[in-house]
Design a protein around this motif. Structure first.
Motif, PDB file in Angstrom:
ATOM      1  N   UNK A  88       7.353  19.478 -25.966  1.00 22.44           N
ATOM      2  CA  UNK A  88       6.585  20.583 -26.579  1.00 22.44           C
ATOM      3  C   UNK A  88       6.989  21.654 -27.009  1.00 22.44           C
ATOM      4  N   UNK A  89       6.514  22.287 -28.246  1.00 28.65           N
ATOM      5  CA  UNK A  89       7.120  23.838 -29.105  1.00 28.65           C
ATOM      6  C   UNK A  89       6.104  24.325 -28.556  1.00 28.65           C
ATOM      7  N   UNK A 119       6.371  22.243 -36.355  1.00 30.06           N
ATOM      8  CA  UNK A 119       7.215  21.719 -35.698  1.00 30.06           C
ATOM      9  C   UNK A 119       6.432  20.565 -35.402  1.00 30.06           C
ATOM     10  N   UNK A 120       4.945  20.440 -34.956  1.00 27.64           N
ATOM     11  CA  UNK A 120       4.426  19.781 -34.531  1.00 27.64           C
ATOM     12  C   UNK A 120       3.668  18.349 -35.439  1.00 27.64           C
ATOM     13  N   UNK A 121       3.661  18.744 -36.740  1.00 25.86           N
ATOM     14  CA  UNK A 121       2.984  18.116 -37.994  1.00 25.86           C
ATOM     15  C   UNK A 121       3.649  16.583 -38.032  1.00 25.86           C
ATOM     16  N   UNK A 122       3.704  15.730 -37.966  1.00 27.09           N
ATOM     17  CA  UNK A 122       4.393  14.363 -38.773  1.00 27.09           C
ATOM     18  C   UNK A 122       4.588  14.570 -40.610  1.00 27.09           C
ATOM     19  N   UNK A 144      -2.202  16.877 -34.773  1.00 28.20           N
ATOM     20  CA  UNK A 144      -0.950  17.892 -33.766  1.00 28.20           C
ATOM     21  C   UNK A 144      -1.352  19.476 -34.060  1.00 28.20           C
ATOM     22  N   UNK A 183      -2.310  21.413 -30.684  1.00 27.03           N
ATOM     23  CA  UNK A 183      -0.575  22.239 -30.676  1.00 27.03           C
ATOM     24  C   UNK A 183      -0.919  24.032 -30.536  1.00 27.03           C
TER      25      UNK A 183
END
Lengths: 254, 218
Positions: free
Chosen positions: A83-84, A167-170, A221, A225
């Motif tokens: 996880x970031x 970073x968490x975004x697809x 996300x 996050x």
């Protein structure tokens, strides 16, 4: 007694490293002596002091970035156990071991855990995330901000451009030009400010171009996050409403 | 791509609801007649739809072109995502992934379904009156029945979850509570629509759909 036992404990780290921007990445393991209340940064400092890996071989110290050490500057973002998050607030006592540390690869990796977050700062420039007050003479005080507005706008101002949401975004990746959640939330912040509001349309129009707000695919996300708990998806939806209104206003006024 | 992707994406989003989503609902109502009114009721629905003025233009601009655009641009949208559900197993992220998966499944299903029905009508192999018989032939093959069920679930999920994101993307449901309530509403809609479609599909298994003889009697 218990303390004496704790002193001998080691913490195992598996770090994803990279010698330069273009070289391939590899992992290296480290054993760091446990100290109470240590965080990932203090472990990295320990590796810096004694750059010896888990096999006892001397190696180059791991590079990383950090500044404030209190989760307000956003510099030490890295992927910790998948996880970031901020390395400074990642307490070893709360982490599953071995602790896996990797750079946020959505951004260009400079070396080891050091990444280049330039795209976030250019995004802020693109959307004009500031209040223009400069002039050739004193413009006097601006309009006042309602306290009710200030209270929620303050939450948005907590953004430290750390890059965790990207970073968490697809949808923030090498195949798209999506600006990412952080800048969209900043548009909402500066469009809420009574003086910033005067340039509202410029900011909205930037988000209505390639790589703008349409890149959001609602995976949400980002909001899960964000280390600062910023209501990013509410900001995105609110700016969706504003850009939609702006779209129709523009069409109907020509 | 050239041009402004904001407008491309907005058009994609709008077409998914009007007219494609609206047609899906209409299609459900017509097909459901097979379940609660039998062969006669279903054919009546088909005949009514085909009696609409400028029916060819309605099909072209109301279904085929929007569907083609939504499908092709949708494939591009699905291609540009880097799904990360294994790292971020949150509910909405799973829905994000499923929206893309069901989108591709729905596109394949629709292409096949249109080929078996509308294209056969266009080729003169089937008349409107015989569409119930055609569906009977399809539904009585177990593998086709199973694939139709998958297609139905994919299409209704894609529509209902798509409505959820449409409401966010156009700025109608803004806050977390509004979005949560919207999730519940569309989840219920998904179940209701999927069940109604599968009931309609099962209705075509009935022997009354074997031939068009029941139509002439009434």
């Amino acid at each position: 007694m218990a303390e004496a036992v704790a002193d001998k404990k080691n913490v195992r780290f598996i770090i994803t490293r990279q010698d330069s921007a273009d070289s391939p990445s590899y992992t290296e393991e480290f054993e760091v002596p446990y100290r109470p209340n240590m965080n990932v940064i203090s472990a990295l400092m320990e590796i810096q002091r004694t750059p010896v890996n888990a096999n006892g071989k001397k190696t180059t110290p791991v590079c990383w970035e950090s500044n404030c050490l209190e989760e307000v500057c956003g510099a030490c973002s890295m992927v910790i156990n998948g996880k970031p998050r901020q390395a400074c607030s990642a307490l070893v006592d709360h982490l599953e071991q071995p602790i896996r540390v990797a750079p946020m690869k959505t951004f260009p990796v400079v070396r080891d855990l050091v990444i280049n977050r330039e795209r976030m700062f250019s995004a802020l420039k693109r959307v004009k995330a500031w209040i223009p007050i400069d002039g050739t003479y004193d413009l006097g005080p601006g309009p006042r901000m309602a306290e009710t507005k200030r209270q929620w706008a303050y939450e948005l101002s907590k953004c430290m451009t750390c890059g965790v949401c990207l970073e968490s975004c697809p949808n923030v990746n090498d195949k798209t030009s999506f600006i990412g959640p952080a800048a969209i939330s900043q548009v909402r912040l500066f469009n809420t400010h009574p003086t910033g509001e005067m340039n509202k349309d410029e900011r909205l129009e930037t988000l209505m171009e390639d790589g703008g707000i349409e890149g959001c695919g609602n995976s949400q996300n980002c909001v899960r996050s964000c280390p600062k708990g910023i209501p990013l998806t509410t900001s995105i939806a609110a700016i969706n409403a504003d850009t939609t209104k702006h779209l129709f206003k523009k069409w109907l006024s020509f | 791509m050239t041009g402004n992707s904001y407008y491309y994406r907005k058009l994609h989003s709008l077409l998914g609801v009007i007219p494609i989503g609206a047609f899906l609902v209409e299609h459900l109502i017509t097909n459901y007649a097979a379940f609660n009114q039998g062969h006669g009721g279903f054919i009546e629905g088909v005949e009514w739809l085909n009696s609409l003025p400028l029916v060819f233009a309605l099909e072209l601009f109301g279904i085929w072109l929007p569907l083609l655009y939504h499908g092709v641009y949708g494939l591009y949208v699905a291609y540009t995502a880097r799904n990360n559900v294994t790292n971020y197993g949150y509910f909405r992220n799973q829905m994000f992934m499923l929206q893309r998966v069901t989108g591709v499944l729905t596109l394949l299903f629709i292409a096949w379904h249109v080929f078996e029905t509308r294209v056969q009508v266009a080729l003169g192999n089937v008349t409107h009156e015989e569409l119930g018989v055609r569906m009977h032939e399809i539904a009585t093959q177990p593998w086709a029945f199973a694939l139709y069920c998958i297609g139905i679930i994919a299409a209704t999920f894609h529509f209902c979850n798509g409505m959820w994101s449409f409401l966010v993307s156009w700025g109608i449901t803004i806050g977390p509570r509004a979005q949560r309530v919207s999730s519940y509403v569309w989840m219920v809609a998904f179940v209701v629509m999927a069940v109604m479609f599968i009931l309609s599909l099962s209705a075509f298994l009935d022997p009354q759909f074997q031939d068009t003889s029941v139509l002439t009697k009434s």
